[in-house]
Design an enzyme around this catalytic site. Structure first.
Site, PDB file in Angstrom:
ATOM      1  N   ASP A   1     -10.088 -17.621  11.937  1.00  0.00           N
ATOM      2  CA  ASP A   1      -9.460 -16.674  11.017  1.00  0.00           C
ATOM      3  C   ASP A   1      -9.086 -17.419   9.744  1.00  0.00           C
ATOM      4  O   ASP A   1      -8.869 -18.633   9.752  1.00  0.00           O
ATOM      5  CB  ASP A   1      -8.213 -16.031  11.627  1.00  0.00           C
ATOM      6  CG  ASP A   1      -7.837 -14.724  10.932  1.00  0.00           C
ATOM      7  OD1 ASP A   1      -8.670 -14.181  10.169  1.00  0.00           O
ATOM      8  OD2 ASP A   1      -6.712 -14.252  11.131  1.00  0.00           O
ATOM      9  N   GLY A   2      -9.040 -16.677   8.665  1.00  0.00           N
ATOM     10  CA  GLY A   2      -8.630 -17.210   7.377  1.00  0.00           C
ATOM     11  C   GLY A   2      -7.565 -16.319   6.786  1.00  0.00           C
ATOM     12  O   GLY A   2      -7.454 -15.142   7.140  1.00  0.00           O
TER      13      GLY A   2
ATOM     14  N   ASP B   1     -12.968 -12.036  12.671  1.00  0.00           N
ATOM     15  CA  ASP B   1     -12.646 -10.688  12.211  1.00  0.00           C
ATOM     16  C   ASP B   1     -13.141 -10.464  10.779  1.00  0.00           C
ATOM     17  O   ASP B   1     -12.824  -9.463  10.155  1.00  0.00           O
ATOM     18  CB  ASP B   1     -11.152 -10.397  12.325  1.00  0.00           C
ATOM     19  CG  ASP B   1     -10.282 -11.289  11.451  1.00  0.00           C
ATOM     20  OD1 ASP B   1     -10.811 -12.064  10.630  1.00  0.00           O
ATOM     21  OD2 ASP B   1      -9.048 -11.212  11.587  1.00  0.00           O
TER      22      ASP B   1
ATOM     23  N   HIS C   1      -6.013  -8.142  13.825  1.00  0.00           N
ATOM     24  CA  HIS C   1      -4.679  -7.571  14.040  1.00  0.00           C
ATOM     25  C   HIS C   1      -4.732  -6.449  15.087  1.00  0.00           C
ATOM     26  O   HIS C   1      -4.149  -5.387  14.914  1.00  0.00           O
ATOM     27  CB  HIS C   1      -4.073  -7.082  12.719  1.00  0.00           C
ATOM     28  CG  HIS C   1      -4.117  -8.140  11.662  1.00  0.00           C
ATOM     29  ND1 HIS C   1      -3.284  -9.231  11.685  1.00  0.00           N
ATOM     30  CD2 HIS C   1      -4.917  -8.291  10.579  1.00  0.00           C
ATOM     31  CE1 HIS C   1      -3.561 -10.010  10.647  1.00  0.00           C
ATOM     32  NE2 HIS C   1      -4.541  -9.464   9.970  1.00  0.00           N
TER      33      HIS C   1
ATOM     34  N   GLU D   1     -12.040 -17.770   5.602  1.00  0.00           N
ATOM     35  CA  GLU D   1     -12.759 -17.233   6.767  1.00  0.00           C
ATOM     36  C   GLU D   1     -14.002 -18.072   7.047  1.00  0.00           C
ATOM     37  O   GLU D   1     -14.273 -18.437   8.195  1.00  0.00           O
ATOM     38  CB  GLU D   1     -13.156 -15.772   6.539  1.00  0.00           C
ATOM     39  CG  GLU D   1     -12.001 -14.812   6.403  1.00  0.00           C
ATOM     40  CD  GLU D   1     -11.373 -14.383   7.716  1.00  0.00           C
ATOM     41  OE1 GLU D   1     -11.761 -14.868   8.793  1.00  0.00           O
ATOM     42  OE2 GLU D   1     -10.458 -13.537   7.658  1.00  0.00           O
TER      43      GLU D   1
ATOM     44  N   ASP E   1      -4.775 -16.332  13.450  1.00  0.00           N
ATOM     45  CA  ASP E   1      -4.087 -15.758  12.299  1.00  0.00           C
ATOM     46  C   ASP E   1      -2.764 -16.481  12.047  1.00  0.00           C
ATOM     47  O   ASP E   1      -2.444 -16.832  10.909  1.00  0.00           O
ATOM     48  CB  ASP E   1      -3.850 -14.264  12.507  1.00  0.00           C
ATOM     49  CG  ASP E   1      -3.138 -13.633  11.324  1.00  0.00           C
ATOM     50  OD1 ASP E   1      -3.738 -13.589  10.227  1.00  0.00           O
ATOM     51  OD2 ASP E   1      -1.978 -13.202  11.484  1.00  0.00           O
TER      52      ASP E   1
END
Length: 157
Positions: free
Chosen positions: A7-8, A68, A118, A45, A128
């Site tokens: 995740d970024g 994501d 999320h 990301e 995250d």
């Protein structure tokens, strides 16, 4: 089989940013993260994927990357990035990172899986938290040299 979760995050776009990565294979588990003083969400990301792949000590693995980021997943799975290469990345952002990714792509059998962000996915939520924490850790921020240089060059035009 190796699983990489990524995740970024960026606070502002551009703004301070960070990435979070989880590597998992059997009983082995490792978390990685890093932050930058000025970057974009898409860069973080993509950098998360690169950092995860660079952490692998040997080549030839079957790797599943969970992200994501539709930007990253679709760019590879729909093979857009390979067309960008043929066109010299004309009009595309993050060329420096895509070139790094493509070099790593050749070393493994990589499959991407998009997961909704999320959405209470444990590894995605952990990545995250790692990314956000790194983006807020001013004492350890790195400089995203390529991004800042390109941004400065564009400001001069």
């Amino acid at each position: 089989m190796i699983e990489i979760y990524t995740d970024g995050a960026a606070s502002g776009n551009p703004g301070p940013g960070g990435y979070g990565v989880i590597l998992r294979s059997g009983k082995h588990y490792k978390e990685l993260s890093g932050g930058f003083r000025l970057t974009t969400n898409n860069r973080m990301e993509l950098l998360a994927v690169i950092v995860g792949l660079k952490a692998l000590k040997t080549t030839g693995h079957q790797v599943t990357i969970f992200s994501d980021s539709k930007y990253v997943v679709d760019s590879v799975e729909k093979k857009w990035v390979f067309g960008w290469v043929q066109k010299g990345f004309a009009g595309k952002k993050n060329k420096d990172l895509w070139i790094q990714y493509l070099a790593l792509h050749k070393l493994h059998q990589i499959r991407f899986v998009w997961i909704k962000g999320h959405n209470e996915h444990p590894e995605n939520e952990r990545c995250d938290r790692l990314a956000v924490a790194a983006s807020q850790d001013k004492a350890n921020w790195a400089i995203d040299q390529a991004f800042e240089q390109e941004r400065n060059n564009n400001a001069l035009l």
